[in-house]
Design a protein around this motif. Structure first.
Motif, PDB file in Angstrom:
ATOM      1  N   ALA A  15      38.321  49.615  40.941  1.00 42.95           N
ATOM      2  CA  ALA A  15      38.780  50.213  42.039  1.00 42.95           C
ATOM      3  C   ALA A  15      39.557  51.303  41.659  1.00 42.95           C
ATOM      4  CB  ALA A  15      39.129  49.295  42.985  1.00 42.95           C
ATOM      5  N   GLU A  57      35.624  42.947  44.681  1.00 49.20           N
ATOM      6  CA  GLU A  57      34.918  44.927  45.524  1.00 49.20           C
ATOM      7  C   GLU A  57      35.135  44.620  47.039  1.00 49.20           C
ATOM      8  OE1 GLU A  57      30.523  45.642  44.481  1.00 49.20           O
ATOM      9  OE2 GLU A  57      30.809  46.979  45.954  1.00 49.20           O
ATOM     10  N   ALA A  84      40.082  51.176  49.151  1.00 48.59           N
ATOM     11  CA  ALA A  84      39.233  51.804  48.256  1.00 48.59           C
ATOM     12  C   ALA A  84      39.212  53.285  48.203  1.00 48.59           C
ATOM     13  CB  ALA A  84      39.083  50.491  47.063  1.00 48.59           C
ATOM     14  N   VAL A 138      34.792  51.796  43.967  1.00 46.22           N
ATOM     15  CA  VAL A 138      34.521  50.839  43.400  1.00 46.22           C
ATOM     16  C   VAL A 138      33.212  50.693  42.195  1.00 46.22           C
ATOM     17  CG1 VAL A 138      34.191  47.954  43.135  1.00 46.22           C
ATOM     18  CG2 VAL A 138      35.135  49.219  45.230  1.00 46.22           C
TER      19      VAL A 138
END
Ligand code: LAC
Ligand code: ZN
Length: 453
Positions: A220, A291, A299, A302
């Motif tokens: 990530a 995720e 993030a 990923v």
């Protein structure tokens, strides 16, 4: 003149030439150097006993070591003592598939232990960064951690029994291959992490697990360290225990990529390396949940490793982080402060502030899932002004960790490097108990003197 021990041991066991001794004056810890009076390379436990008996009779300090990858100076000889290097006692003695155990001599390389287990379809989980070089005896002496601590624990959790030579040369077997064993005080556990100060571990019986059926590795990418730290806390708060939650900051990523060239992103502030293993259905669920959480914490992307081989490449590149960072500046001072996981983001911010305040360069990576950071100060030990700032920064890092309920060392041990800070963490009463233990096990003070206490 030959060393007196040379007459007590087979030929080729004792080194005394200065050029041969030089490598044994250091371990993996920067700025710490000592001088070995002689190096002994025993090939059997009887030879170890001969050496230790001689040390006891002559009052000679003995510093036991394996490959010397330690990061707290535990294997650096301080009192011009004898260095007892167990590297030649490196046999895997047995893999017992009926009891899921492995017996190895102390000098066996950690990777060879893992490979021998894997060849039998079994799994030795502890995987210190140095596992390709480090010995199992060194791992036991320091109670080493690794990248899988979050789910699988540390070396201690896999030691079932130890063969130990005491300071007087007597031999003992502590523990058994039994899953349960509460006979007597926990001497085996006392020896684990005792840094060669209480006895000399010459062989160990290790616990193995079945190989997990599936694994998935994710990367990530984040624009800030905070978001990465918050993701770790959120994953754990969601009651997901992946086997690996590793963190690398931009400095570390750049160095690792320059070293391993496997296509890691170098234009992000932080990366989390996440791995889940176990039943394929659970692995798929956990990977999807991690995720989701990473994206919710901001993030940027990923990425999922294409296959097991790519997952292994990523983990291997991560294990090279320390060596990769060491290429930037002449001196690499790597710490391993650890905090309760809920305080992780605060500790990350503290390290960033300390770097600015003391104008030192700090690369940070580590086992975020364990709350275990490796703030790595990149400096030059010949620059005295810089080193004053470095030491002030280190003092501040330890103080910050303790203020957050953390520890000065999560996996590298106290040795010499953290010795000045130990009383701050333990306090006088626990320190006094350590001194009493040392006195009981090693009344003459010959075992790795000057370390820990
Ligand atoms: C690692 C060592 C430095 O995590 O502990 O790579
Ligand atoms: Zn580590």
């Amino acid at each position: 003149m030959s060393h007196p021990l040379a007459t007590l041991l087979p030929a080729g066991r004792v080194l005394t030439a200065p050029i041969d001794l030089a490598p044994y004056g250091v371990d993996g810890t920067p700025t710490l150097r000592g001088t070995a009076a002689a190096v002994v390379l025993p090939e059997s436990v009887d030879e170890v006993r001969t050496v230790v008996r001689w040390c006891q009779e002559t009052g000679t300090p003995v510093v036991t070591r394996g490959s010397g990858t330690g990061l707290s100076g535990g294997a650096v000889p301080v009192a011009a003592g004898l260095v007892l290097c167990l590297a030649r006692m490196d046999r895997i003695l047995a893999v017992d598939t009926a009891n899921l155990t492995l017996r190895a001599e102390a000098g066996a390389i950690t990777q060879q232990v893992a490979d021998a287990a894997a060849a039998a379809g079994l799994f030795y989980p502890p995987d210190p960064g140095s596992m390709k070089i480090s010995t199992i005896g060194g791992n036991i002496a320091e109670n080493s951690g690794g990248l899988r601590g979050l789910k699988y624990g540390v070396t201690r959790d896999y030691v079932m029994a130890l063969q130990v030579v005491w300071a007087d040369g007597e031999l003992a077997e502590l523990g058994t291959a039994c899953v349960k064993d509460v006979a007597g005080f926990g001497l085996k556990d006392l020896l684990i992490g005792s840094e060669g100060c209480l006895g000399i571990v010459t062989a160990a019986t290790l616990k193995l697990l079945p190989q997990p059926a599936a694994r998935r590795t994710l990367l990530a990418l984040f624009d800030g360290m905070d978001a990465a730290a918050e993701t770790v806390s959120a994953i754990i708060a969601a009651k997901i225990i992946p086997c690996t939650l590793e963190f690398l900051d931009r400095t570390t990523l750049g160095c690792v990529e320059a070293y391993a060239r496997i296509g890691l992103p170098t234009d992000v502030e932080a990366v989390l390396l996440m791995e889940t293993d176990g039943h394929p259905a659970a692995v798929a669920d956990e990977a999807a949940a991690m995720e989701r959480i990473a994206r919710a914490q901001g993030a940027r992307a990923v990425q999922v490793a294409a296959d097991a081989a790519e997952g292994i490449r990523l983990a291997t590149a991560r294990r090279a982080a320390f060596s990769a960072l060491a290429r930037l500046r002449p001196t690499t001072i790597l710490e391993d402060v650890t905090v309760p996981r809920s305080r992780l983001a605060e500790m990350v911010r503290a390290v960033q502030a300390i770097a600015v305040q003391h104008s030192v360069q700090i690369g940070t990576f580590g086992h975020f899932g364990d709350g275990n950071l490796h703030p790595t100060i990149l400096c030059d030990e010949r620059d005295t002004a810089e080193m004053r700032r470095v030491h002030a920064a280190m003092d501040a890092i330890f103080a910050a960790a303790l203020a957050l309920g953390g520890t000065i060392t999560g996996e590298h041990g106290v040795g010499l490097a953290k010795k000045p800070y130990l009383p701050q963490q333990l306090g006088p009463s626990a320190m006094a108990a350590l001194h009493r233990l040392k006195q009981a096990f090693d009344p003459k003070g010959i075992l790795n003197p000057g370390k820990v206490l």
